[in-house]
Design a protein around this motif. Structure first.
Motif, short mmCIF file in Angstrom:
data_model
loop_
_atom_site.label_atom_id
_atom_site.label_comp_id
_atom_site.label_asym_id
_atom_site.label_seq_id
_atom_site.Cartn_x
_atom_site.Cartn_y
_atom_site.Cartn_z
N ASP A 1 32.62 108.88 16.41
CA ASP A 1 31.73 109.55 15.28
C ASP A 1 32.39 111.10 15.84
O ASP A 1 32.51 111.76 14.52
CB ASP A 1 30.38 109.77 16.04
CG ASP A 1 29.13 110.99 15.19
OD1 ASP A 1 29.86 111.23 13.54
OD2 ASP A 1 29.07 111.90 15.86
N LEU B 1 24.51 107.46 16.07
CA LEU B 1 25.53 107.32 15.23
C LEU B 1 25.63 107.01 13.99
O LEU B 1 26.96 107.33 13.35
CB LEU B 1 26.04 107.55 16.53
CG LEU B 1 26.01 108.07 18.08
CD1 LEU B 1 26.37 107.69 18.42
CD2 LEU B 1 26.39 109.55 17.96
N ILE C 1 28.10 108.72 11.60
CA ILE C 1 29.73 107.96 10.92
C ILE C 1 29.35 108.29 9.32
O ILE C 1 30.17 107.86 8.66
CB ILE C 1 29.93 106.51 11.86
CG1 ILE C 1 30.44 107.07 12.93
CG2 ILE C 1 31.50 106.14 11.25
CD1 ILE C 1 30.85 106.17 13.66
#
Lengths: 110, 224
Positions: free
Chosen positions: A38, A92, A96
């Motif tokens: 990330d 996350l 992303i």
């Protein structure tokens, strides 16, 4: 460029040296990896936006990895480790994807 | 597209280097994690009680193998010690006796069970007896005798027209009486499983009974 070389070199090193993940690290490493990914996507995005700052990148990279691992550790202590790690991965993952979408818009204009 | 090239242009600033090192660590961690994942997929999905079962199995097996090792080392030591070949002779005799019991050419005695099948209406077929023998062998039977016939590896069962059973070309009339040497508890459990041998004996209308005995003597032998 150096970052990309580093990434490839790391993967190659990992497959050549065949390290074994120590047992105490096993539940946390995957989460830390996702967090670091990330941070990496965030860094690329910032670079494309022209607001990349290496200090921010380093700090966010390390703190992301450590905090995510800590959340999972805390979850393990509370008995909800697997649920919390799922939650962390979901959050996350969303980040992303949004970073990837921003990068795509910058690069491809679509 | 220019932004991409700009991004990929190497710059040897300190920040770039640190970023590179971090990415190296990341790549290394990914590779390590991927490999440790590939290593243990067989047991990773197993549940706790399955793992406990596997572990118990393995430790039992290693105990058995360790006992085997001890036995064999004992034998080896004995064989090395004697010059006249006495121990070798005794060992050979012991082995001949074991094989003789297994092949059915020697009488045998030991703990086991007695299985009586009373079949006045002659409805028990050879398949039932064959099933019984196979079930007993599965349960660890070492020596089996049916009435006065010793069961061996090549024993066969035939139905005679008009009732009765032929075993190894010898005519057998009910009641049938199995004398079996082996672990009594295991064998009676094996015979008594639902839908098993005892059940199929009862369905034909015959009566079967199992008696566990501390001492079963088997005198019938097969001609070698």
């Amino acid at each position: 460029m150096i970052a990309l070389i580093g990434l490839v070199a790391g993967v190659v090193l990992g497959f050549v040296l065949e390290p074994t993940v120590p047992l105490w690290l096993q539940p946390y490493l995957p989460i830390a990896i996702v967090a670091a990914l990330d941070a990496m996507f965030g860094g690329v995005r910032a670079k494309l936006d022209g607001i990349f700052d290496d200090k921010v990148f380093v700090v966010s990279f390390l703190s992301n990895a450590v905090i995510s691992a800590m959340i999972v550790f805390l979850g393990d202590q509370l008995g909800v480790g697997s649920q919390l790690s799922t939650g962390v991965v979901v959050v996350l993952g969303i980040r992303i994807f949004s970073n990837a979408a921003a990068i795509r818009r910058k690069l491809l204009g679509a | 597209m220019r932004a991409l090239f700009d991004l990929l242009r190497p710059r040897a600033s300190r920040g770039q280097l640190i970023g590179g090192v971090l990415c190296l660590i990341l790549g290394f961690a990914v590779a390590a994690q991927v490999q440790s994942n590939e290593a243990g997929t067989t047991f990773a999905t197993a549940r706790q009680d399955e793992l406990a079962g596997i572990l118990a199995d393995l430790s039992q097996r290693s105990d058995r193998l360790r006992a085997d090792i001890r036995d064999l080392e004992d034998t080896r030591a004995k064989l090395q010690r004697d010059g006249q070949g006495e121990a070798a002779m005794a060992e050979a005799r012991r082995r001949a006796a074991t094989y003789g019991v297994l092949a059915g050419t020697l009488p045998a005695a030991g703990p086991g069970i007695e299985l009586d099948i009373d079949d006045p209406s002659r409805r028990v077929l050879s398949t039932v007896l064959l099933n019984a023998v196979q079930e007993l062998r599965d349960a660890g039977a070492e020596v089996i005798q049916i009435n006065d016939i010793r069961v061996g590896v090549d024993t066969f069962f035939l139905d005679r027209p008009g009732g009765g059973i032929e075993i190894d070309r010898r005519h057998l009339d009910p009641p049938y009486r199995f004398l079996v040497i082996g672990d009594a508890h295991t064998m009676s459990t094996a015979l008594n499983i639902p839908g098993g041998v005892m059940k199929s004996i009862q369905t034909t209308g015959a009566a079967g009974s199992i008696t566990q005995r501390d001492q079963i003597t088997i005198r019938a032998v097969r001609s070698s």
